[in-house]
Each structure stands twice: as structure tokens, then as C-alpha cells.
Design an enzyme around this catalytic site. Sequence first.
Site: not given
Length: 262
Positions: A68, A94, A148, A162, A164-166, A195
Site C-alpha cells: 500500500v 486497514n 487506533s 506509530y 503519530a501515524s495513527k 486486539i
Amino acid sequence: MTGQRLSGKVAIVTGAAGGIGFETAVLFAKEGAKVVCADVNEKGVQNTVSKISELVGNGVAIPFKADVSKEDQVKALVEKAVEEYGKLDIMFNNAGIMHPEDDNALNTEERIWNLTMDINVKGVWFGCKHAIIAMRKSGGGSIINTASFVALMGAATPQLAYTASKGAVLAMTRELAMVHARENIRFNSLCPGPIRTPLLMDFLNTEEKKQRRLVHVPQGRFGEAIEQAYGALFLASDESSFVTGTDFRVDGGLSNAYVTPE
Ligand code: NAD
């Protein structure tokens, strides 16, 4: 359990070899959608499609190998969905990574930061961009981007790139929802709590690390991937026709917690 909540719809699910993506691809197919299952893990998506063939029937899903973070591959993915099934109604962006070397501001290397942003942010942008192009032709659609709970809450157990990306996924999704609202293209973020999938369990590889998190979850357990799939199903279906721009939380109450039950 099968239904027809996505009858006649065409969906793409990225990260379809893994936990949330796998469960969602299977559920979408059970609910009547044609599903293009995309992932970098080619064997993994073939396995997802085999499972769908076994549970729902042949001709309902196809595998597609795509990274992606590469725009030409995402463009080809969307084109494949339209070529195979005639249109695109649902795009579930996703796919994502949480790199084991992702850490705090001092220890996270730039290459980890860049890799995380390329997949988790640019990958979602490319997915949205090419889905918009296809959905304009078919009169609209539903785009769901996996963010998230860490996009909403600070954690003292850092994974800075992670997180910052979300946060970027949430902000981007909200803005896209506004820009394209009159085109009948809906955008929502899915915000999973922690999860029980390989992504998280590989990261929390000791009982102590697991307990450090579980004390903050009101329900006292990790979520299951299928519980995210049901959230994505609602956002994908016409049942959510007046829902756009939301940070849709499926997190066991975590993001509203102060003191949790003992
Ligand atoms: P997972 O690791 O089981 O699945 C992720 C899938 O994405 C894998 O199949 C992987 O091969 C694929 N992928 C990775 N990089 C890719 C790329 N460049 N192109 C295409 N596919 C790629 O993880 P999961 O828990 O099912 O995660 C799905 C999404 O949910 C991710 O965006 C993740 O950040 C998010 N999320 C997970 C949790 C959790 O606790 N597991 C919590 C919040 C958010």
C-alpha cells in the site's frame, strides 16, 4: 451466521492476510459483498480467499498482492476491483505496521519513522485517492481507515512513529469526509482498542507487558479481530448512511476510562 447487509457491494480490504483484515474480508463476503483481498503477503491473501471460498462459495473473492505504500500498486488494486466486479463501493484501508524498533523520541531511528509513515499514512492516502476516483464513477461509497485508540490517548509505553501515524489517519479521514461529503463518499476512522492479533501479541511478548496494558481496559481483556470486523461492517453498510467523519471506537471502553474495575 450470514446475511445480506452488503448485498451487491464491491469491497477492497487491505491487510487482508492479517487479523482484522482477514476477519473483515470473510465477514464482508458472508454479508453478500464481492471482496478483493489485498496484502503484501501473497500466500496470506490466497489463504483468506480459500477460506472465503470454503465458507461462502467460489467467485466471491480474489487475492491481490499489493504494497500500500506504492501508489502504482494501489492504483492497480483499485483498477482490478473495477475490472473484476464492475465498480467499487467499499474501501477498507486497514493495512498497517507497528515496528518492534519503534520507540520514544530519542531512540526511534529515522528509517523506522519513515517506514511507518509510508505504510500507515501514505498507504491510507493512496487508498483514499484511488477509491475516490473509482467511487465518483459509481455515485459514492464508504471508505474506512484503520486508526487506533493511540491516536486519541497518550501512552507512557512509547511507539512514537506509530502513534503519530495513527493521529495522521484520524485527521486525514476527518478532512476527506468534509471535502467529499456532497459526493456521497463517506469516510470514517475505525479506532480499535488493543486486539489479540499477531501485530500486538508479538509486541507484548511477556505476561508482564500484557498486564501493564490490561489494567487500563475496563472490560479487562484484549479485543478480538472479529469485533473490529463488525464495526467495519456497520461503517461499510448503508446502515451507517448518515455517519461520516467519525472516530469510530471499538475499544472496550478504554478511551473513556479513568479508574477501571478491579
Ligand atoms: P496484523 O499484523 O495481523 O495485520 C496487518 C496486515 O497488514 C498483515 O497481513 C500485513 O502483511 C499487512 N501489511 C503490512 N504492511 C503492508 C503493506 N505495506 N502493504 C499491504 N499490506 C501490508 O495486524 P492487525 O492487528 O490486524 O492490524 C490491522 C490494522 O489495525 C493496522 O492498521 C493496525 O495498526 C491497526 N490496529 C491494530 C490494533 C491491535 O491491537 N492489533 C490496535 C489498533 C489498531
